[in-house]
Design a protein around this motif. Structure first.
Motif, PDB file in Angstrom:
ATOM      1  N   ALA A  92       0.844  -1.207  -0.286  1.00  0.00           N
ATOM      2  CA  ALA A  92       0.220  -0.040  -0.070  1.00  0.00           C
ATOM      3  C   ALA A  92       0.820   1.239  -0.072  1.00  0.00           C
ATOM      4  O   ALA A  92       0.667   2.231  -0.860  1.00  0.00           O
ATOM      5  CB  ALA A  92      -0.936  -0.018   1.165  1.00  0.00           C
ATOM      6  N   TRP A  93       1.911   1.157   0.768  1.00  0.00           N
ATOM      7  CA  TRP A  93       2.673   2.356   0.716  1.00  0.00           C
ATOM      8  C   TRP A  93       3.501   2.574  -0.380  1.00  0.00           C
ATOM      9  O   TRP A  93       3.533   3.748  -1.048  1.00  0.00           O
ATOM     10  CB  TRP A  93       3.931   2.361   1.785  1.00  0.00           C
ATOM     11  N   THR A  94       3.735   1.495  -1.188  1.00  0.00           N
ATOM     12  CA  THR A  94       4.564   1.672  -2.409  1.00  0.00           C
ATOM     13  C   THR A  94       3.622   2.434  -3.383  1.00  0.00           C
ATOM     14  O   THR A  94       4.095   3.035  -4.223  1.00  0.00           O
ATOM     15  CB  THR A  94       4.973   0.258  -2.990  1.00  0.00           C
ATOM     16  N   SER A  95       2.551   1.683  -3.679  1.00  0.00           N
ATOM     17  CA  SER A  95       1.364   2.288  -4.607  1.00  0.00           C
ATOM     18  C   SER A  95       1.153   3.705  -4.200  1.00  0.00           C
ATOM     19  O   SER A  95       1.188   4.470  -5.249  1.00  0.00           O
ATOM     20  CB  SER A  95       0.112   1.390  -4.399  1.00  0.00           C
ATOM     21  N   LEU A  96       0.807   4.310  -3.057  1.00  0.00           N
ATOM     22  CA  LEU A  96       0.783   5.549  -2.659  1.00  0.00           C
ATOM     23  C   LEU A  96       1.984   6.408  -3.228  1.00  0.00           C
ATOM     24  O   LEU A  96       1.688   7.541  -3.762  1.00  0.00           O
ATOM     25  CB  LEU A  96       0.389   5.687  -1.222  1.00  0.00           C
ATOM     26  N   SER A  97       2.953   5.903  -2.998  1.00  0.00           N
ATOM     27  CA  SER A  97       4.457   6.705  -3.341  1.00  0.00           C
ATOM     28  C   SER A  97       4.413   6.903  -4.611  1.00  0.00           C
ATOM     29  O   SER A  97       4.713   7.872  -5.203  1.00  0.00           O
ATOM     30  CB  SER A  97       5.709   6.062  -2.861  1.00  0.00           C
ATOM     31  N   HIS A  98       3.979   5.978  -5.409  1.00  0.00           N
ATOM     32  CA  HIS A  98       4.037   6.069  -7.054  1.00  0.00           C
ATOM     33  C   HIS A  98       3.098   6.937  -7.533  1.00  0.00           C
ATOM     34  O   HIS A  98       3.281   7.786  -8.337  1.00  0.00           O
ATOM     35  CB  HIS A  98       3.635   4.607  -7.751  1.00  0.00           C
ATOM     36  N   ARG A  99       1.988   6.978  -6.774  1.00  0.00           N
ATOM     37  CA  ARG A  99       0.977   7.777  -7.207  1.00  0.00           C
ATOM     38  C   ARG A  99       1.424   9.379  -7.126  1.00  0.00           C
ATOM     39  O   ARG A  99       1.331  10.425  -7.761  1.00  0.00           O
ATOM     40  CB  ARG A  99      -0.362   7.597  -6.406  1.00  0.00           C
ATOM     41  N   VAL A 100       2.041   9.678  -5.819  1.00  0.00           N
ATOM     42  CA  VAL A 100       2.485  10.845  -5.757  1.00  0.00           C
ATOM     43  C   VAL A 100       3.670  11.254  -6.478  1.00  0.00           C
ATOM     44  O   VAL A 100       3.676  12.476  -6.970  1.00  0.00           O
ATOM     45  CB  VAL A 100       3.103  11.124  -4.150  1.00  0.00           C
ATOM     46  N   ARG A 101       4.398  10.314  -6.892  1.00  0.00           N
ATOM     47  CA  ARG A 101       5.668  10.546  -7.648  1.00  0.00           C
ATOM     48  C   ARG A 101       4.903  11.133  -9.134  1.00  0.00           C
ATOM     49  O   ARG A 101       5.489  12.205  -9.859  1.00  0.00           O
ATOM     50  CB  ARG A 101       6.499   9.689  -7.926  1.00  0.00           C
TER      51      ARG A 101
END
Length: 315
Positions: free
Chosen positions: A199-208
């Motif tokens: 979940a953290w990785t997916s949210l980080s990708h979205r912000v990037r």
């Protein structure tokens, strides 16, 4: 100070009616009261405000002391009445806003709802969205301004809502998982840790992706600024042409005039390309449903490539 070190701003669900959003946004301290479960003090009573004037009036009636005590009692009574009206009005406003905050408790995100890594990630998303909305090309309508005004607040809300849930589950995870696991028990707890990492990785990708869009918009802004200056110079092109024709040999003058036209065309091409790149970045981000980013596809890919750990769990 690095802006990303600052706490995120309050986030309110953009689907709420505007009048509700304004009320919620006007009193962050009341939102914190609602989040902590505090209630208005039920012991508030206007009777106490009139106690002293009433006592003075009673003394005057019993003792018959002159007009001074009577006038003083009346004056203090008026002061108490005005004060009570002001306090009562303030009390009713706070009570109404607190009731509103409790009603919409799941429709706003406070900074303290998130752990530190999630706060930093949300702040990055907010800064990127703000950069787009404050850009010159957005305000000039050169990129899809309507889409930005609708989609970017929704994007920030979706990110913040998921970060709040992730923060809550991460805190619960930390309470439930022992610091020292018995031998052979590590694999039993690993899927739960991996789920949080995914979940953290997916949210980080979205912000990037959001930051990539903002970077393209800022690039277009710089070219737009140069383009505006060029337009101002273009209005004076005849003067430059006349200057060259009057001071340089004819053949050389024609060459310099062609250079002016070529440079103008080059800057215009750069501007058009930068705007196109910004639009393409927006298309990649805003036209991708949020559920697609956090659906089973992302989790499946994460299982294949391996999770990126939440910063707070790396230490």
């Amino acid at each position: 100070m690095d802006p990303r070190a600052l706490p995120p701003r309050l986030v309110i669900d953009p689907s709420l009616p505007p009048e509700v959003s304004v009320e919620l946004r006007s009193s962050p301290h009341i939102l914190r009261m609602a989040r902590s479960g505090k209630r208005m003090d039920p012991s508030f009573s206007p009777v106490l405000l009139f106690a002293l004037p009433a006592l003075l009036l009673m003394v005057w009636i019993v003792t018959g002391q002159g007009e001074v005590a009577f006038i003083s009692g009346i004056g203090m009574g008026l002061i108490a009445l005005i004060r009570w009206m002001a306090l009562d009005s303030s009390h009713r406003i706070v009570k109404r806003r607190l009731r509103l905050a409790n009603t919409y408790a799941d429709r706003f995100i406070l900074p303290e709802d998130l752990d530190r890594p999630c706060q930093m990630l949300l702040r990055r998303a907010q800064d990127a969205a703000e950069a787009v909305l404050n850009s010159k090309v957005h305000k000039a309508g050169l990129i899809d301004s309507v889409e930005n005004q609708v989609s970017l607040p929704e994007e920030i809300w979706q990110i913040s809502h998921r970060l709040r849930r992730l923060s809550s589950m991460h805190a619960e995870h930390g309470r439930l998982i022992p610091h020292e696991l018995p031998p052979g028990m590590e694999d039993a707890f690993k899927p739960y840790t991996s789920a949080l990492d995914t979940a953290w990785t997916s949210l980080s990708h979205r912000v990037r992706h959001l930051e990539k869009y903002a970077k393209q918009v800022l690039k277009a802004d710089k070219v737009f600024h140069a383009h505006r200056r060029l337009e101002a110079l273009a209005a004076k092109t005849p003067e430059y042409q006349q200057l060259l024709a009057d001071t340089v040999r004819d053949e050389l003058a024609h060459e310099r005039i062609r250079e002016l036209a070529d440079q103008a065309a080059h800057v215009r091409k750069l501007f058009e390309e930068s705007v196109m790149q910004a639009r393409q970045a927006a298309g990649e981000l805003l036209r991708t449903p949020f559920s697609d980013t956090y659906g089973t596809g992302a989790i499946g890919r994460q299982a294949t490539t391996g999770p990126q750990r939440h910063p707070s769990r790396d230490s």
